[in-house]
Enzyme design. Structure first.
Site, PDB file in Angstrom:
ATOM      1  CB  VAL A  90       3.217   6.677   1.117  1.00 30.81           C
ATOM      2  CG1 VAL A  90       2.308   6.634   2.319  1.00 30.81           C
ATOM      3  CG2 VAL A  90       2.411   5.873  -0.025  1.00 30.81           C
ATOM      4  CG  HIS A  91       4.316   7.019  -3.804  1.00 28.80           C
ATOM      5  ND1 HIS A  91       3.375   6.657  -4.570  1.00 28.80           N
ATOM      6  CD2 HIS A  91       4.902   6.075  -2.752  1.00 28.80           C
ATOM      7  CE1 HIS A  91       3.236   5.505  -4.194  1.00 28.80           C
ATOM      8  NE2 HIS A  91       3.965   4.969  -3.483  1.00 28.80           N
TER       9      HIS A  91
END
Lengths: 126, 352, 474
Positions: free
Chosen positions: C410-411
């Protein structure tokens, strides 16, 4: 256009026949509301997919759909037949084709389990 | 010939009664275990496969063997179970992977992490980590020497994995987990060598081992007994914890000198050898190095290509700090050490 | 077609865009923020639920970074960006990374001290705190397991504000910097996607956008601006720049935190509302262990990822929670914006060292969970196996490979790196796109590398710093 509460979601092309078959086979609940809500979620996910991914999935759905149509004509496409087809694909180590069952299963699992969460324990927040 | 136990000239602590050795059945490991048995009550050895255990167990009742994978948490647990306060010598590593460069990282980083972690939990008295020149790359000129202040410039997958291993070991010391010492060993030679070394001798006998370029590039080498001495000194020297040391023979040797010296050593042992007659241009070695890099970038490894690429370089180190702080004094030099290796091969039925 | 004139156009209202807009507007500049996604009221949807995925995420929360294996990623797409859907975990950029980035990427006027100053400023405007009282059981699992093994672990702070009753509210951009921006006179246009920046040589003079209306209409906007700040995130920002003709150093060098998971079953129920805030930092910075959202849907997906029967564990779902190991990766990827496609093509290439690190992370995660009392571990590795004891974990080393590993992230960062080394950076030390005079990037794309911790703190500090630089007239 669809409204979900006060929020608007823009829609694109619809779910393909084979995709509906897959969702229908994977949903375990007999409840009609649950079944149609799961289908709506998968439909939304497919429409919202990055275009190239959607094209790839659609392509696979068309291919598999053609094969499934043959099976159906021979009276051999029931729920187990669809699941069997997915299991066969799962077993293949092909890079993208092998991902199709996993993708569809994930979408259905997420949706069906969220829609059938009955417990009060799950939404307790810090 | 070996002089492992002269009175050290630096302040030392006592060695631990129990030693834990990983990579015990390997080339370095076998030399190390035999030496340790002279002075320890217990030497617990990690070996990778069951058929490696008997050859160590037979050496002494003081030997305990644990069979398992150095990466495996369960094996690491068994290795340290009931071991009391022990010194750890971590020599298990992959230098030439069988299939994929992934093995470098799994074993050299993953395995090191596992052993460091269990050593901490077992309150090891000291953790001596066998490292390499590979994290430092190659020297810019034949007279340049790596020192303990040289920066990391890892050479390929092995270098990167050994660098990360050093960082894990060093961090364990920095955080106060265990006293650690890193010993950087270059190309070593000596008894208990694997089959590839016999091929090295055979090639030199036939005059087929290539002189790459003009042969003036230098390589530091370490005779096994010298290296073992360094490891044992690292265990007891008071100044050592938290540091890294280059341990090698007294001076580096030019490649042409290495080939010629081995030729003479073979002759000394009754095996006349032809003069070196294969010369390969430096450019060929550089090409091999680029091919090695390209293969490794795709996760693949070709040992011959890697070795050939390295042969074009100077990889040499300065052992002054090991002398000063560990009281290390290499007792054996190349000709004598190669003679001992050749004799060992012959004694073990190898044809060279 | 509507014309719109503004001084500063800020594209995107996430961590970078909201902070930029608030600071620019507070300095008296005229700011227009356009946001592709909708405005969603703070409590309109449940965090991590189906509606949130459908409404507040891009692509329903599922997009692929193509590679071997493909890495599934998710991004927010709404007013407030990913801050509206993230865990809220907040961690400043570690000092040693700040130092490393300065030298490796030649970043001017950059140091841990500078970043600390801006972080402190951001923190004074948000509420950054740990959980008052005892952390939830799902999080305590990590601290308990780690402590048993003697592994360092810490509770990360989060951008949460607590009331007197101890109820916490996540301090997202829509609750903090965006209202500030609006109060200072900025205007915000949701449901407005920028199609292309309008270019005149090295200057950007405006943007063409499309605004969707609730009633169903679509409005074309022709925006002219003196300055543009692109804050669309690590995939949308380079895609927009590509579509607008800026290519050099744009979209290459993408970094992310490849993440592998375990659904862990315990003998007792756990909470399922919040993402665990404990992290095991024993193996930092290369490897971090934490917890994920674990509503029934996420638990079901995680159990299924092992590719073995899981009906029994699913029936027991209240006793199951999902944890992860995330790595800093040696590999990198690309973002390619294609002319007629809305979604960029994203690729990511993992090295053998990365695959090994993931396997190692999975095993260490397994050790911690078993130490915490887990009875069954379902790894996101096709074929598993399911593990019930430490002695069984070693098998996972060889099971984790490019065909079996189910990875996500998610980064995403680093697709328009900042720095003076033009061979490695698409923007300068302050986010100005190389080769442009009034065009800046001010989001996760700028970070030279994935930081090994949740990036929002770093993104916000950098954004504030870069706005100060802009305002100083440099």
């Amino acid at each position: 256009m669809d409204r979900m509460g006060t929020v608007t979601v823009v829609r694109c092309p619809a779910m393909l026949w084979f995709e509906r078959e897959v969702v229908g086979a994977l949903v375990t609940s007999e409840d009609r509301t649950v079944r149609s809500s799961v289908e709506a979620f998968v439909d939304g996910s497919l429409r919202d997919m990055p275009e190239l991914l959607r094209a790839g999935v659609a392509g696979e759905s068309v291919l598999l759909g053609a094969y499934a149509a043959v099976l159906r004509a021979r009276g051999r496409l029931d729920r187990d037949g669809v699941i069997g087809l997915l299991d066969t694909l799962d077993g293949l180590s092909l890079p993208l084709l092998g991902q199709y069952p996993r993708l569809m299963r994930s979408l259905v699992l997420m949706a069906e389990n969220e829609l059938t969460t009955g417990s009060a324990a799950d939404t307790r927040r810090a | 010939m070996s002089s492992i136990d002269p009175t050290p000239s630096v302040p030392t602590t006592s060695p631990a009664a129990t030693a834990v050795v990983t990579g015990a059945a390997g080339w370095l490991g076998q030399n190390l275990v035999r030496t340790l048995l002279r002075s320890r009550d217990r030497v617990r050895c990690l070996v990778a496969s069951p058929d490696e255990a008997p050859m160590l167990a037979v050496l002494s009742p003081k030997v305990e063997t644990v069979v398992g994978d150095v990466r495996d948490p369960g094996t690491a647990d068994r290795l340290f179970e009931g071991v009391g306060e022990a010194a750890v010598f971590h020599a298990a590593a992959v230098i030439h992977p069988a299939a994929s460069t992934r093995e470098f990282y799994d074993v050299n980083v993953g395995g090191t992490q596992m052993i460091v972690d269990r050593a901490r939990r077992a309150s090891a008295t000291r953790f001596v980590h066998v490292s390499s020149n590979s994290p430092f790359g190659t020297n810019p000129t034949p007279d340049d020497l790596f020192t303990e202040d040289s920066p990391y410039e890892p050479y390929m997958g092995y270098g990167k994995s050994k660098q990360e291993a050093e960082q894990i070991v060093h961090k364990a010391h920095e955080r106060g987990d265990i006293p650690t010492v890193i010993v950087r060993a270059p190309w070593f030679y000596g008894p208990y060598q694997p089959p590839r070394q016999s091929r090295f001798f055979s090639a030199i006998r036939k005059g087929m081992f290539p002189i790459v370029g003009d042969g003036t590039q230098k390589r530091s080498m370490a005779y096994t007994d010298n290296l073992v001495q360094g490891l044992l000194r690292a265990e007891v020297s008071e100044k050592a914890p938290g540091n890294a040391y280059w341990v090698a023979d007294a001076r580096p040797y030019a490649l042409s000198e290495i080939i010629e010296t081995v030729r003479l050593a073979l002759a000394d042992e009754g095996l006349p050898a032809k003069p070196a007659r294969v010369r390969l241009p430096l450019a060929a070695s550089r090409f091999a190095e680029r091919a090695d890099a390209a293969l490794q970038a795709r996760g693949k490894y070709q040992q011959a290509l890697h070795v050939f690429g390295e042969l074009g370089h100077t990889i040499a180190c300065d052992i002054s700090r090991a002398r000063d702080e560990l009281g290390y004094e290499p007792a054996v030099e190349l000709r004598e050490g190669m003679r001992a290796s050749i004799r060992w091969c012959l004694d073990h039925g190898e044809t060279l | 077609m509507t014309r719109l004139d503004t001084d500063i156009l800020v594209i995107g209202s996430g961590a970078g865009g909201a902070v930029s807009a608030a600071h620019l507007a507070a300095a008296g500049r005229r700011v227009t923020i356009v946001e592709e996604g909708p405005w969603v009221g703070p409590d309109e949807v449940e965090p991590f639920g189906l509606d949130e995925m459908a409404i507040k995420y891009r692509n329903h929360g599922l997009a692929p970074a193509l590679g071997s294996p493909t890495i599934a990623y998710a991004e927010g797409r709404c007013v407030g960006g990913s801050t509206e859907v993230n865990s809220g975990l907040y961690h400043r950029l570690p000092d040693h990374l700040a130092d490393e980035w300065r030298t490796t990427y030649a970043i001017d006027e950059w140091s841990p001290e500078v970043l600390a100053r801006y972080s402190a400023r951001i923190e004074s405007e948000l509420s950054v705190t740990t959980v008052p009282g005892a952390p939830p059981a799902s999080s305590a699992v990590l601290s308990r397991g780690a402590s048993k093994l003697g592994w360092r672990n810490v509770e990360f702070a989060r951008v949460f504000a607590y009331d007197k009753e101890g109820r916490g509210t996540k301090q997202t951009m829509s609750r903090t910097f965006l209202p500030r921006a609006l109060a200072s006179g900025a205007e915000l246009l949701p449901d407005t996607r920028v199609l292309k920046l309008v270019r005149d040589g090295t200057r950007v003079i405006g943007a063409q956008a499309r605004r969707s209306h609730p009633g169903g209409g679509v409005e074309r906007l022709d925006i002219s601006a003196e300055h543009v700040f692109v804050c669309g995130g690590a995939t949308q920002t380079p895609a927009l720049l590509h579509r607008s003709g800026w290519r050099r150093g744009i979209g290459t060098g993408l970094k992310l935190h490849p993440t592998i998971k375990i659904a862990a079953r315990f003998g007792h129920p756990l909470d399922h509302g919040d993402v665990p805030m404990h992290r095991i930092t024993e193996f930092s910075p290369n490897l971090t262990i934490g917890g994920s959202a674990n509503r029934k849907g996420q638990v079901a997906m995680a159990l299924a990822d092992t590719g073995v029967p899981f009906e029994e564990a699913l029936a027991d779902w209240e006793n199951v929670s999902v944890y992860y190991a995330a790595i800093r990766s040696e590999g990198s990827g690309r973002v390619i914006g294609l002319p007629r496609l809305k979604a960029p093509v994203v690729t990511y290439s993992l090295t053998e060292g990365d695959m090994s690190r993931l396997a190692r992370g999975l095993i260490h995660l397994g050790e911690a969970l078993l130490a915490a009392g887990a009875i069954e571990l379902y790894p996101s590795v096709v074929g598993g196996p399911v593990v019930r004891d430490t002695s069984e974990l070693g098998v996972w080393w060889d099971r984790v490979n490019r065909s079996t590993a189910g990875l996500m992230t998610v980064h995403l960062t680093s697709s328009v790196r900042m720095g003076e080394d033009r061979s490695r950076a698409g923007a300068d030390s302050f986010g100005r796109v190389h080769g442009a005079t009034n065009l800046r990037v001010n989001d996760a794309s700028l970070l030279p590398d994935a930081p090994g911790v949740n990036p929002q703190a770093t993104i916000m500090a950098i954004a504030a710093r870069n706005v100060d630089h802009f305002l100083s007239g440099a």
